[in-house]
Motif scaffolding. Structure first.
Motif, PDB file in Angstrom:
ATOM      1  N   ALA A 117     -31.407 -15.566  27.655  1.00 24.78           N
ATOM      2  CA  ALA A 117     -31.700 -14.423  28.522  1.00 24.78           C
ATOM      3  C   ALA A 117     -32.474 -13.355  27.765  1.00 24.78           C
ATOM      4  O   ALA A 117     -32.516 -13.352  26.524  1.00 24.78           O
ATOM      5  N   SER A 118     -33.059 -12.462  28.517  1.00 26.46           N
ATOM      6  CA  SER A 118     -33.769 -11.347  27.925  1.00 26.46           C
ATOM      7  C   SER A 118     -32.811 -10.573  27.013  1.00 26.46           C
ATOM      8  O   SER A 118     -31.673 -10.287  27.398  1.00 26.46           O
ATOM      9  N   GLY A 119     -33.267 -10.275  25.802  1.00 29.08           N
ATOM     10  CA  GLY A 119     -32.422  -9.535  24.864  1.00 29.08           C
ATOM     11  C   GLY A 119     -31.493 -10.410  24.046  1.00 29.08           C
ATOM     12  O   GLY A 119     -30.694  -9.916  23.255  1.00 29.08           O
ATOM     13  N   SER A 120     -31.595 -11.721  24.195  1.00 30.50           N
ATOM     14  CA  SER A 120     -30.671 -12.614  23.481  1.00 30.50           C
ATOM     15  C   SER A 120     -31.063 -12.784  22.015  1.00 30.50           C
ATOM     16  O   SER A 120     -30.270 -13.287  21.216  1.00 30.50           O
ATOM     17  N   GLY A 121     -32.319 -12.432  21.645  1.00 32.46           N
ATOM     18  CA  GLY A 121     -32.679 -12.469  20.224  1.00 32.46           C
ATOM     19  C   GLY A 121     -33.835 -13.407  19.868  1.00 32.46           C
ATOM     20  O   GLY A 121     -34.139 -13.583  18.685  1.00 32.46           O
ATOM     21  N   LYS A 122     -34.515 -13.962  20.847  1.00 31.33           N
ATOM     22  CA  LYS A 122     -35.572 -14.950  20.574  1.00 31.33           C
ATOM     23  C   LYS A 122     -36.715 -14.335  19.746  1.00 31.33           C
ATOM     24  O   LYS A 122     -37.126 -14.878  18.729  1.00 31.33           O
ATOM     25  N   THR A 123     -37.217 -13.196  20.238  1.00 26.39           N
ATOM     26  CA  THR A 123     -38.333 -12.566  19.530  1.00 26.39           C
ATOM     27  C   THR A 123     -37.897 -12.121  18.143  1.00 26.39           C
ATOM     28  O   THR A 123     -38.642 -12.271  17.167  1.00 26.39           O
ATOM     29  N   SER A 124     -36.688 -11.605  18.045  1.00 26.89           N
ATOM     30  CA  SER A 124     -36.197 -11.168  16.727  1.00 26.89           C
ATOM     31  C   SER A 124     -36.201 -12.335  15.752  1.00 26.89           C
ATOM     32  O   SER A 124     -36.602 -12.194  14.590  1.00 26.89           O
ATOM     33  N   LEU A 125     -35.777 -13.503  16.236  1.00 26.77           N
ATOM     34  CA  LEU A 125     -35.733 -14.668  15.348  1.00 26.77           C
ATOM     35  C   LEU A 125     -37.149 -15.032  14.889  1.00 26.77           C
ATOM     36  O   LEU A 125     -37.395 -15.278  13.705  1.00 26.77           O
ATOM     37  N   THR A 161     -25.907  -0.758  16.617  1.00 22.72           N
ATOM     38  CA  THR A 161     -24.621  -1.224  16.091  1.00 22.72           C
ATOM     39  C   THR A 161     -24.452  -2.716  16.360  1.00 22.72           C
ATOM     40  O   THR A 161     -23.948  -3.465  15.525  1.00 22.72           O
ATOM     41  N   ARG A 162     -24.934  -3.149  17.505  1.00 21.73           N
ATOM     42  CA  ARG A 162     -24.774  -4.564  17.858  1.00 21.73           C
ATOM     43  C   ARG A 162     -25.851  -5.396  17.157  1.00 21.73           C
ATOM     44  O   ARG A 162     -27.039  -5.047  17.208  1.00 21.73           O
ATOM     45  N   PRO A 163     -25.452  -6.495  16.504  1.00 23.69           N
ATOM     46  CA  PRO A 163     -26.493  -7.306  15.855  1.00 23.69           C
ATOM     47  C   PRO A 163     -27.401  -7.968  16.882  1.00 23.69           C
ATOM     48  O   PRO A 163     -26.927  -8.497  17.897  1.00 23.69           O
ATOM     49  N   THR A 179     -39.437 -19.155  25.153  1.00 24.56           N
ATOM     50  CA  THR A 179     -39.925 -19.193  26.533  1.00 24.56           C
ATOM     51  C   THR A 179     -38.807 -18.962  27.538  1.00 24.56           C
ATOM     52  O   THR A 179     -37.640 -19.235  27.266  1.00 24.56           O
ATOM     53  N   HIS A 180     -39.218 -18.456  28.694  1.00 24.44           N
ATOM     54  CA  HIS A 180     -38.320 -18.377  29.847  1.00 24.44           C
ATOM     55  C   HIS A 180     -38.720 -19.412  30.885  1.00 24.44           C
ATOM     56  O   HIS A 180     -38.203 -19.398  31.991  1.00 24.44           O
ATOM     57  N   ASN A 181     -39.668 -20.265  30.543  1.00 25.17           N
ATOM     58  CA  ASN A 181     -40.225 -21.155  31.553  1.00 25.17           C
ATOM     59  C   ASN A 181     -39.408 -22.442  31.671  1.00 25.17           C
ATOM     60  O   ASN A 181     -39.512 -23.363  30.861  1.00 25.17           O
TER      61      ASN A 181
HETATM   62  N1  LIG Z   1     -37.407  -2.914  17.064  1.00 28.29           N
HETATM   63  C1  LIG Z   1     -36.190  -2.888  17.597  1.00 28.29           C
HETATM   64  N2  LIG Z   1     -35.343  -1.874  17.356  1.00 28.29           N
HETATM   65  C2  LIG Z   1     -34.120  -1.860  17.868  1.00 28.29           C
HETATM   66  N3  LIG Z   1     -33.601  -2.835  18.632  1.00 28.29           N
HETATM   67  C3  LIG Z   1     -34.380  -3.877  18.904  1.00 28.29           C
HETATM   68  C4  LIG Z   1     -35.715  -3.972  18.408  1.00 28.29           C
HETATM   69  N4  LIG Z   1     -36.254  -5.125  18.837  1.00 28.29           N
HETATM   70  C5  LIG Z   1     -35.312  -5.738  19.567  1.00 28.29           C
HETATM   71  N5  LIG Z   1     -34.191  -5.000  19.614  1.00 28.29           N
HETATM   72  C6  LIG Z   1     -32.935  -5.355  20.294  1.00 28.29           C
HETATM   73  O1  LIG Z   1     -32.527  -6.608  19.781  1.00 28.29           O
HETATM   74  C7  LIG Z   1     -31.995  -7.414  20.829  1.00 28.29           C
HETATM   75  C8  LIG Z   1     -32.769  -8.729  20.888  1.00 28.29           C
HETATM   76  O2  LIG Z   1     -34.087  -8.438  21.327  1.00 28.29           O
HETATM   77  P1  LIG Z   1     -35.210  -9.552  21.351  1.00 28.29           P
HETATM   78  O3  LIG Z   1     -36.490  -8.863  21.655  1.00 28.29           O
HETATM   79  O4  LIG Z   1     -35.132 -10.343  20.125  1.00 28.29           O
HETATM   80  O5  LIG Z   1     -34.733 -10.433  22.597  1.00 28.29           O
HETATM   81  P2  LIG Z   1     -35.498 -11.580  23.397  1.00 28.29           P
HETATM   82  O6  LIG Z   1     -34.532 -12.689  23.573  1.00 28.29           O
HETATM   83  O7  LIG Z   1     -36.768 -11.897  22.711  1.00 28.29           O
HETATM   84  O8  LIG Z   1     -35.783 -10.877  24.764  1.00 28.29           O
HETATM   85  P3  LIG Z   1     -36.979 -11.126  25.812  1.00 28.29           P
HETATM   86  O9  LIG Z   1     -36.738 -12.468  26.398  1.00 28.29           O
HETATM   87  O10 LIG Z   1     -36.789 -10.013  26.793  1.00 28.29           O
HETATM   88  O11 LIG Z   1     -38.260 -11.018  25.036  1.00 28.29           O
HETATM   89  C9  LIG Z   1     -32.091  -6.581  22.085  1.00 28.29           C
HETATM   90  O12 LIG Z   1     -30.839  -5.996  22.309  1.00 28.29           O
HETATM   91  C10 LIG Z   1     -33.129  -5.551  21.761  1.00 28.29           C
HETATM   92  O13 LIG Z   1     -32.901  -4.361  22.461  1.00 28.29           O
END
Ligand SMILES: Nc1ncnc2c1ncn2[C@@H]1O[C@H](COP(=O)(O)OP(=O)(O)OP(=O)(O)O)[C@@H](O)[C@H]1O
Length: 444
Positions: free
Chosen positions: A39-47, A17-19, A197-199
């Protein structure tokens, strides 16, 4: 027009539900180097995955180069991805292929001729410091070496854009320095680099553009930025650091790659393989030329805080920092100097006792210790940081041979970095920029 444009981009994963990303507006120009932090989960990898078109946005527009990612047909995706280099942690090397084959594979899938593969692969492996490891399989390599293969594979095609997700994750600081040297050199050829990065040390030293994500939103977009957000992590020291970084002299991200720069027009007319060859040479030259790059020099200084360079008294000219990380701790240097003094003293006694013959020995001994290629391995292996000498004797000797062949400029006090101060026990602020050095924007 920006090379990468994201406008009002949202990403909501299925069953969520949460973007993961919300109303992202991000524009990145050709040749930029951008750190994504948060922070972890902030969306970096998604972007990054949206940019690679591994995931599709739920809303908004994404344009990369000439591609409109939201309207891209599925069959166009592989071709699009080939124009992008990526270093993602879950894109492992092919385990049954050697280092050579892993890099060659990236060329073969785009139809590169065998003779071109044969000429390009050794060049790119040399550039990333993997000469002598061609026949190793990934499981015979250290984490840092595997990461270098991944980078070699990612840029051997001369991508316009290199996306890197935690490329220094799980690596020790000195190995991370080596990785950053390569990424920075790639960027100086005009390739746009976006790196999550987290570095903190890397971000604070490199002073590139920093984009910070927080719960899927961009909360900071700072030129020549630092890791910490004073807004989301309020803390007097962090605020002071940020202020200092912002008011300090911002430096241009790129420098020209010098003699072998090729105009975008010239590059455009060349075959892809020839372009790749030129770019591999450019990266190689950028790494070896000693062209001033303040970010890497600062990072080297920071990584080696309290240490001296393998080849010198303190980190100074850039080429002397290109050691893939090995440093001598101050204690080791002191011990070594004490040793040398001991050697000096012994012949003095011998002179008193036995005459002039020992004086010649003294001179020889001093000559040996000042010879950069003569530092015995045992000296470098007691650094207190993980030594690459133990893990990578081949790479080290190749490195020593290579460095020995680089003509060293006369000592120039204006280029020298000041000796590194000891690391403070609390979170360090970004180092002050050194005296400004000439730099020009990277061209492609
Ligand atoms: N394939 C997926 N399906 C559902 N939710 C996802 C998926 N990938 C990521 N998320 C959620 O999207 C949000 C952002 O995740 P993302 O991996 O982009 O964060 P991040 O900043 O890269 O974290 P990290 O530093 O831990 O790698 C998180 O709440 C994660 O749980």
């Amino acid at each position: 027009m920006a090379l990468i444009s994201m406008d009002h981009v949202n990403k909501i994963y299925p069953n969520s539900t949460r973007p993961a990303l919300a109303d992202i507006d991000l524009h990145i120009d050709r040749g930029d180097f951008v750190f994504l932090v948060g922070a972890s989960g902030s969306g970096k990898t998604s972007l990054l995955r949206l940019l690679l078109r591994e995931e599709e946005a739920t809303g908004g527009d994404i344009r990369v180069g000439g591609y409109d990612l939201r309207r891209m047909a599925g069959k166009q995706v592989p071709q699009y991805r080939r124009s992008i280099g990526f270093v993602f942690q879950d894109y492992k090397l092919l385990p049954n292929k050697t280092v050579w084959e892993n890099v060659a594979f990236a060329l073969e899938v785009i139809g590169t001729s065998r003779s071109a593969v044969r000429s390009l692969v050794p060049k790119v492996l040399k550039t990333v410091g993997l000469e002598g490891k061609e026949k190793k399989k990934p499981n015979e390599l250290s984490g840092g070496e595997q990461q270098r293969v991944t980078i070699a594979r990612a840029y051997v095609n001369h991508p316009q854009i290199l996306l890197a997700d935690e490329p220094t994750g799980n690596l020790d600081p000195t190995t991370s320095l080596g990785i950053m040297e390569v990424l920075d050199a790639i960027n100086r050829t005009g390739t746009t680099v976006v790196m999550a990065t987290h570095n903190e040390e890397i971000v604070n030293s490199m002073r590139k553009r920093v984009v910070e994500l927080h719960a899927g939103h961009i909360v900071r977009d700072q030129a020549a930025g630092v890791y910490d957000s004073a807004l989301y992590f309020p803390d007097g020291q962090v605020a002071a650091n940020a202020h200092e970084a912002i008011s300090g002299e911002a430096t241009s991200a790129g420098t020209s790659v010098g003699r072998h720069s090729v105009s975008a027009e010239q590059l455009g007319k060349l075959e892809r393989v020839d372009r790749a060859r030129i770019v591999v040479d450019q990266v190689d030259e950028a790494l070896r030329s000693g062209a001033p790059d303040e970010g890497i020099a600062r990072l080297a200084q920071s990584v080696h805080a309290g240490k001296t360079g393998r080849y010198g008294e303190a980190f100074a000219p850039l080429e002397e920092t290109l050691t893939w990380g090995t440093g001598l701790s101050l204690e080791d240097m002191e011990a070594k100097e004490a040793d040398d003094d001991g050697q000096d003293a012994a012949p003095d006694e011998a002179v008193a006792a036995a005459g002039a013959e020992a004086a010649v020995t003294t001179g020889d001994s001093e000559g040996d210790t000042s010879d950069e290629t003569q530092i015995p391995d045992s000296d470098a292996s007691v650094t207190g940081t993980p030594s690459r000498d133990e893990a990578e004797p081949d790479a080290q000797s190749a490195e020593a041979a290579r460095t020995a062949s680089i003509p060293r400029p006369p000592a120039d006090p204006t280029q020298a970095m000041p000796p590194a101060p000891p690391k403070p026990p609390t979170r360090p602020g970004p180092p002050r920029p050194p005296a400004s050095q000439p730099s020009t924007s990277a061209q492609e």
